[in-house]
Design a protein around this motif. Sequence first.
Motif, PDB file in Angstrom:
ATOM      1  N   GLU A 146      12.329   0.938   7.423  1.00 15.23           N
ATOM      2  CA  GLU A 146      13.643   1.369   6.944  1.00 15.23           C
ATOM      3  C   GLU A 146      13.478   2.222   5.696  1.00 15.23           C
ATOM      4  N   THR A 147      14.487   3.054   5.439  1.00 15.48           N
ATOM      5  CA  THR A 147      14.483   3.914   4.254  1.00 15.48           C
ATOM      6  C   THR A 147      15.519   3.397   3.268  1.00 15.48           C
TER       7      THR A 147
ATOM      8  N   ALA B 193       3.826  -1.094   3.745  1.00 13.99           N
ATOM      9  CA  ALA B 193       3.484   0.236   3.240  1.00 13.99           C
ATOM     10  C   ALA B 193       4.750   0.886   2.705  1.00 13.99           C
ATOM     11  N   VAL B 194       4.647   1.487   1.540  1.00 11.47           N
ATOM     12  CA  VAL B 194       5.731   2.316   1.011  1.00 11.47           C
ATOM     13  C   VAL B 194       5.320   3.764   1.242  1.00 11.47           C
ATOM     14  N   ILE B 195       6.175   4.523   1.936  1.00  6.43           N
ATOM     15  CA  ILE B 195       5.824   5.873   2.373  1.00  6.43           C
ATOM     16  C   ILE B 195       6.666   6.878   1.597  1.00  6.43           C
TER      17      ILE B 195
ATOM     18  N   TYR C 174       0.867  -1.178   0.000  1.00  7.46           N
ATOM     19  CA  TYR C 174       0.000   0.000   0.000  1.00  7.46           C
ATOM     20  C   TYR C 174       0.903   1.228   0.000  1.00  7.46           C
ATOM     21  N   VAL C 175       0.734   2.129  -0.973  1.00  2.99           N
ATOM     22  CA  VAL C 175       1.618   3.290  -1.121  1.00  2.99           C
ATOM     23  C   VAL C 175       0.958   4.515  -0.492  1.00  2.99           C
ATOM     24  N   ILE C 176       1.640   5.079   0.489  1.00  5.88           N
ATOM     25  CA  ILE C 176       1.186   6.257   1.229  1.00  5.88           C
ATOM     26  C   ILE C 176       2.025   7.467   0.784  1.00  5.88           C
ATOM     27  N   HIS C 177       1.382   8.610   0.628  1.00  5.68           N
ATOM     28  CA  HIS C 177       2.121   9.764   0.097  1.00  5.68           C
ATOM     29  C   HIS C 177       1.630  11.054   0.734  1.00  5.68           C
TER      30      HIS C 177
ATOM     31  N   ILE D 292      10.006   1.989   3.821  1.00  6.87           N
ATOM     32  CA  ILE D 292       9.238   0.742   3.790  1.00  6.87           C
ATOM     33  C   ILE D 292       8.882   0.392   5.227  1.00  6.87           C
ATOM     34  N   LYS D 293       7.599   0.212   5.487  1.00  2.00           N
ATOM     35  CA  LYS D 293       7.140  -0.113   6.843  1.00  2.00           C
ATOM     36  C   LYS D 293       6.329  -1.397   6.828  1.00  2.00           C
ATOM     37  N   TRP D 294       6.669  -2.342   7.706  1.00  2.00           N
ATOM     38  CA  TRP D 294       5.894  -3.563   7.856  1.00  2.00           C
ATOM     39  C   TRP D 294       4.562  -3.240   8.533  1.00  2.00           C
TER      40      TRP D 294
END
Length: 429
Positions: A414-415, A384-386, A334-337, A399-401
């Motif tokens: 982690e980034t 989630a990709v932030i 899920y991509v968060i922006h 990247i967040k689990w």
Amino acid sequence: MTQSFQKVRALTGMKDILPDTSSQWETLEATVRAWLAAYGYRNMRTPVLEQTRLFTRGIGEVTDIVEKEMYSFTDALNNEHLTMRPEFTAGMVRASIEHNMLYDRPHRVYAMGPVFRHEKPQRGRYRQFHQIDVEALGFAGPDIDAELIIMLGRLWKILGLSDIRLELNSLGQAHERAAHRSALIEYLEQHQEVLDEEARRRMHTNPLRVLDTKNPAMQDMANNAPRLFDFLGAESLAHFQEVCDRLSDAGIEYRLNPRLVRGLDYYNLTVFEWVTDRLGAQGTVCGGGRYDGLIELLGGKPAPAVGFAIGVERLLDLCAHSGEVTSPPECQVYVIHQGAAAQRLAARLAEQMRDEGLRVIVHAGSTGFKSQFKRADASGASLAVILGEDEVASASASIKWLREPAIEGQPQQETVPLDRLMKELKLKV
């Protein structure tokens, strides 16, 4: 003054299948397609509408389906009598005849889809319900009868279902059934005092179905009636014994049920049902058998055939208890922006992720991080990709689990640089 529009609801017995539930259907259908492919069965798709006479001829005019359950109407354009299919077999046989499928070789085929019967809705059965239908057209031997039943035993194992049992019988050949029919009618005439209205109506038109009664007051009468099995000749008995031997070879347990007749007129020799006690009185999950005369009856050259049908709603009901067929998550990532530049970058990166085979949702709109994380968690995504202003400026992504990491000790967040993002995602998902 504008009149209010009365809310429209689905018809009685016709059920909407919503996204959270339909994902379970898709999982089951994919499992079934892989299972059938392992045995060489190929898909056939026939029309929902057929000429009514296909079913009155094939199923039998004095069956419950034809007498009171079919959705039939007259087409006003050409005055044709049409019916929405109440089962698959007759239509699949019609198609095999029309397209000369059996001219050069036999065929293993299957169909999945809706069928229609105007009966009282009950657990696992609706007026529009769904079947998995499997037919082996052009095969005469008991080896195919047994193969179909053994196939089903494998499906139950794949689905984790252990409380389905097999009931088995033989209906012999036409001349054997005719001799039994005469003896049965004579017997029923001698016991009319215990017959209910339905049984008296069927006594001379379809006496075998009288034995399939669920009326408690008729059980002793039905149990003591002449058994069709006792009228079978050596050839029919040998066919049935070969089926039983092959089932024993495969470790398939079964119970002989001399009252098992099935509800359609076209069956001969082997008939079977897989039943369960977990669905109440309507416990048949799958039923079928051999129907060697149907192809000729519907205008084709004489050819043997055998098949079965599975009720999908009933099967899903059982699977819900086993936990083997569950709803998959909406996506893997899920991509968060946050911010216009991040939103455009999110769309570009999501397409790259999909190129790599990942299932991805990009959050729609520009709400805050808190609400986006809430929606990401609800999606069932693993990660989630932030992307925010800092990530855009540094050409990176966080990247967040959202669930527990697959590898113990792996950081929760982690980034990583954008040029490593795809590699990291493929390693993690």
